[in-house]
Design an enzyme around this catalytic site. Structure first.
Site, PDB file in Angstrom:
ATOM      1  N   ASP A  67     -38.240 141.330 -11.984  1.00 47.91           N
ATOM      2  CA  ASP A  67     -37.404 142.326 -11.297  1.00 47.91           C
ATOM      3  C   ASP A  67     -38.136 143.012 -10.130  1.00 47.91           C
ATOM      4  OD1 ASP A  67     -35.692 141.845 -13.549  1.00 47.91           O
ATOM      5  OD2 ASP A  67     -36.781 143.382 -14.656  1.00 47.91           O
ATOM      6  N   GLU A 276     -25.395 142.519 -12.715  1.00 42.99           N
ATOM      7  CA  GLU A 276     -26.536 143.440 -12.733  1.00 42.99           C
ATOM      8  C   GLU A 276     -27.388 143.200 -11.491  1.00 42.99           C
ATOM      9  OE1 GLU A 276     -28.864 142.600 -16.202  1.00 42.99           O
ATOM     10  OE2 GLU A 276     -29.364 140.570 -15.562  1.00 42.99           O
TER      11      GLU A 276
END
Length: 373
Positions: A67, A276
């Site tokens: 991420d 997401e």
């Protein structure tokens, strides 16, 4: 940040992992503080056919990272990733096995330069209201202060978004005593516009709990997953940040993502709808909102004339990577654009990931060329 043990797709691991061992040595990392996790080891438990070389190599190999939120601070590229660990928790669709506990902050002088691991910038034990699962963060700078935004479950097991501050981009960061009022779900991404306004985009389905906030408050009895019928998809949220960067300046609103006919994308449109990992960047006056489609494993994007939308779907940025999750950031450096992302080349396990970077190319009309990892 979610995974599904039912749909996990592990691409060939052995050949890529062995090839990586030599490659990582040519891109060494230094570490200013001692790492808290054992160095990654290749998974060689199953034979695999020969694979083509990966698109790019992991930026760091002394810990697992995912991420990556990249920013240009003080003339360097600073990266704020998740720090994956082997927690020994069985996989499930809520992502309980993603049990991260701290953030390491990384920096590099150039895209192909040496990566420095500055050690732990924030630990879950130093967040007064935190319970568990310190997921994907982001960072921003304003008025001489650096801000680290992070999602973590509170002591009632509900995801909220917090903020921590530092006078240096490498930290350490000190967390505020309470989460940001009105925040919920996961994956904060902060965009600072050219007019000085700042916006936070956030939200994630399934284990990210976005589907449990449809009545204005957290509903523990709401379904685990989003609607699967032909109803408008649940979308990311956006809130304008206050001058002190610690609060929302006004109500949080839901982003609208439309198809080519101007109609909302549907929940059943799983190759285009938001799941997401939202990110915002601006190019030639146009706003590009990019995100992960989750269980279809794509990075896609939509554009708008304003930072809050509505956005019109445009296409795929990146085809599926090795592993289940996909999460990215996009920056411009020295006249070129780059996308930071992750896959599972080092471990072959979808909860033990490694961050990477590759060039992002555009067509003459500003559209983004699809990347095939």
């Amino acid at each position: 940040m979610l995974t599904s043990s039912k749909t996990q797709r592990l691409a060939p691991v052995l050949a890529a992992s062995l090839a990586l061992l030599g490659a990582c040595q040519s891109n060494p990392t230094t570490q200013e503080t001692t790492a808290t996790t054992e160095a990654p080891k290749a998974d060689t438990t199953a034979a695999a056919p020969a694979a083509k070389p990966p698109l790019s190599q992991p930026l760091i190999s002394n810990i697992y990272t995912a991420d990556p939120s990249a920013h240009l601070f003080e003339g360097k590229i600073y990266i704020y990733p998740s720090h994956d660990i082997e927690a020994g928790i069985p996989e499930n669709d809520k992502g309980d096995h993603f049990a991260m506990r701290d953030y390491h902050i990384l920096s590099m002088d150039s895209i192909n330069g040496k990566v420095t691991d500055h050690g732990v910038g924030l630990d879950i034990k130093d967040i007064p209201w935190a319970g568990r699962q310190l997921w994907a963060p982001d960072a921003a700078f304003k008025n001489g202060t650096y801000y680290l935004y992070f999602p973590v479950k509170d002591k009632q097991d509900v995801f909220r978004i917090g903020v921590a501050t530092s006078k240096t981009p490498a930290g350490p960061f000190k967390a505020e005593a309470t989460p940001i009022a009105g925040s919920f779900s996961i994956d904060p991404a902060v965009f600072q516009d050219t007019d000085g306004n700042s916006y936070m985009y956030f939200g994630g389905l399934w284990g990210g709990q976005l589907q449990r906030w449809q009545k204005g408050a957290y509903d523990a009895n709401a379904p685990e997953k989003e609607p699967s019928t032909d109803v408008p998809a649940l979308n990311a949220r956006v809130g304008k940040l206050s001058a002190d960067m610690k609060h929302f300046d006004g109500p949080v609103q839901e982003i609208k993502i439309l198809d080519e006919a101007g109609k909302p994308l549907l929940a059943s449109d799983t190759k285009r709808r938001f799941f997401e990992g939202g990110w915002m960047h601006k190019y030639q006056g146009k706003y590009y909102f990019s995100y992960s489609t989750g269980d279809t494993h794509l990075l896609v994007y939509a554009t708008s004339a304003t930072p809050t939308g509505p956005f019109t779907y445009q296409g795929v940025i990146m085809q599926p990577v090795q592993g289940w999750t996909t999460h990215h950031s996009i920056i411009e450096k020295d006249g070129k654009w780059y996308i930071f992302y992750h896959d599972t080349q080092l471990s072959g396990k979808t909860w033990l990931r490694n961050i990477k970077v590759t060039e992002l190319k555009r067509r003459a009309d500003g559209g983004i060329e699809t990347i095939v990892p």
